[in-house]
Design a protein around this motif. Structure first.
Motif, PDB file in Angstrom:
ATOM      1  N   LEU A  30      27.875  43.693  39.324  1.00  0.00           N
ATOM      2  CA  LEU A  30      28.721  42.894  38.425  1.00  0.00           C
ATOM      3  C   LEU A  30      30.189  42.957  38.828  1.00  0.00           C
ATOM      4  O   LEU A  30      30.894  41.944  38.789  1.00  0.00           O
ATOM      5  N   SER A  31      30.656  44.147  39.218  1.00  0.00           N
ATOM      6  CA  SER A  31      32.068  44.272  39.594  1.00  0.00           C
ATOM      7  C   SER A  31      32.377  43.486  40.868  1.00  0.00           C
ATOM      8  O   SER A  31      33.507  43.049  41.060  1.00  0.00           O
ATOM      9  N   THR A  33      30.749  40.626  41.721  1.00  0.00           N
ATOM     10  CA  THR A  33      30.470  39.193  41.567  1.00  0.00           C
ATOM     11  C   THR A  33      31.242  38.499  40.455  1.00  0.00           C
ATOM     12  O   THR A  33      31.526  37.310  40.582  1.00  0.00           O
ATOM     13  N   ILE A  34      31.580  39.187  39.380  1.00  0.00           N
ATOM     14  CA  ILE A  34      32.191  38.456  38.263  1.00  0.00           C
ATOM     15  C   ILE A  34      33.668  38.761  38.042  1.00  0.00           C
ATOM     16  O   ILE A  34      34.245  38.273  37.080  1.00  0.00           O
ATOM     17  N   THR A  35      34.279  39.517  38.912  1.00  0.00           N
ATOM     18  CA  THR A  35      35.702  39.797  38.729  1.00  0.00           C
ATOM     19  C   THR A  35      36.521  38.653  39.318  1.00  0.00           C
ATOM     20  O   THR A  35      36.470  38.389  40.510  1.00  0.00           O
ATOM     21  N   LYS A  36      37.270  37.988  38.447  1.00  0.00           N
ATOM     22  CA  LYS A  36      38.090  36.858  38.875  1.00  0.00           C
ATOM     23  C   LYS A  36      39.580  37.183  38.831  1.00  0.00           C
ATOM     24  O   LYS A  36      40.364  36.570  39.527  1.00  0.00           O
ATOM     25  N   TRP A  43      40.590  45.444  44.074  1.00  0.00           N
ATOM     26  CA  TRP A  43      39.251  45.976  43.871  1.00  0.00           C
ATOM     27  C   TRP A  43      39.059  47.246  44.688  1.00  0.00           C
ATOM     28  O   TRP A  43      38.612  48.268  44.176  1.00  0.00           O
ATOM     29  N   LEU A  94      35.403  46.243  35.900  1.00  0.00           N
ATOM     30  CA  LEU A  94      34.948  45.273  34.903  1.00  0.00           C
ATOM     31  C   LEU A  94      35.860  45.277  33.679  1.00  0.00           C
ATOM     32  O   LEU A  94      36.179  44.225  33.121  1.00  0.00           O
ATOM     33  N   ASN A  97      39.288  43.641  34.574  1.00  0.00           N
ATOM     34  CA  ASN A  97      39.203  42.246  34.980  1.00  0.00           C
ATOM     35  C   ASN A  97      39.823  41.312  33.945  1.00  0.00           C
ATOM     36  O   ASN A  97      40.475  40.348  34.290  1.00  0.00           O
ATOM     37  N   ARG A  98      39.643  41.583  32.689  1.00  0.00           N
ATOM     38  CA  ARG A  98      40.201  40.743  31.629  1.00  0.00           C
ATOM     39  C   ARG A  98      41.004  41.569  30.630  1.00  0.00           C
ATOM     40  O   ARG A  98      41.017  41.281  29.443  1.00  0.00           O
TER      41      ARG A  98
END
Length: 159
Positions: A30-31, A33-36, A43, A94, A97-98
């Motif tokens: 997840l870290s 693939t979904i970190t924008k 990273w 994760l 990320n937001r």
């Protein structure tokens, strides 16, 4: 026969280690693939710094103070790498990320509860052997980590 002994000494088959392998692998995936909002440079720096924090915490809590043991009590086994380097670093990425959204407090609480539950489950599975430490003792640490330490680390990396 020889390789079975090597794998045993590496702690790959420690009691309850399957759970940490699954959780660590999912978090790492997840870290990645979904970190924008985290660049690749950030990273790698975050992964290294948080992994280092985790390994130092492992040494302090598990070996210096002897509050608990993981798997078989030997430093540097494969499940320890998943538990103290991969899992925490991927979780931190994760979380960060937001982080700058209006829901900071909710994110801090969610990730603190998530981390507490992972620790609790590992204790119930027999992977963590507690020696005077109770999982609830970790809650203030998780709140401090997600509320102050990780945001400060991201600010440090971005400067």
């Amino acid at each position: 026969m020889y390789w079975n002994g090597v794998l045993t000494r590496m702690g790959i088959f420690a009691k309850g280690s399957w759970f940490i392998y699954i959780i660590g692998s999912i978090l790492l995936f997840l870290s990645l693939t979904i970190t924008k909002n985290i660049s690749r440079k950030e990273w790698f720096l975050l992964f290294g710094m948080v992994g280092f924090y985790g390994w130092m915490l492992d040494i302090i809590l598990f070996y210096l103070f002897d509050f608990m043991d993981s798997g078989k009590p030997a430093i540097g086994e494969i499940p320890d790498i998943f538990m103290f380097v991969i899992g925490p670093a991927a979780t931190a990425i994760l979380f960060l990320n937001r982080y700058n959204t209006p829901t900071k407090l909710i994110r801090v609480l969610f990730f603190s509860i998530f981390s507490f539950l992972i620790e609790y489950i590992l204790g119930k599975l027999g992977f963590l052997k507690l020696k005077g430490w109770k999982p609830v003792y970790s809650i203030p640490f998780y709140l401090l980590l997600f509320g102050i330490v990780l945001p400060w680390t991201l600010k440090l990396i971005r400067k």
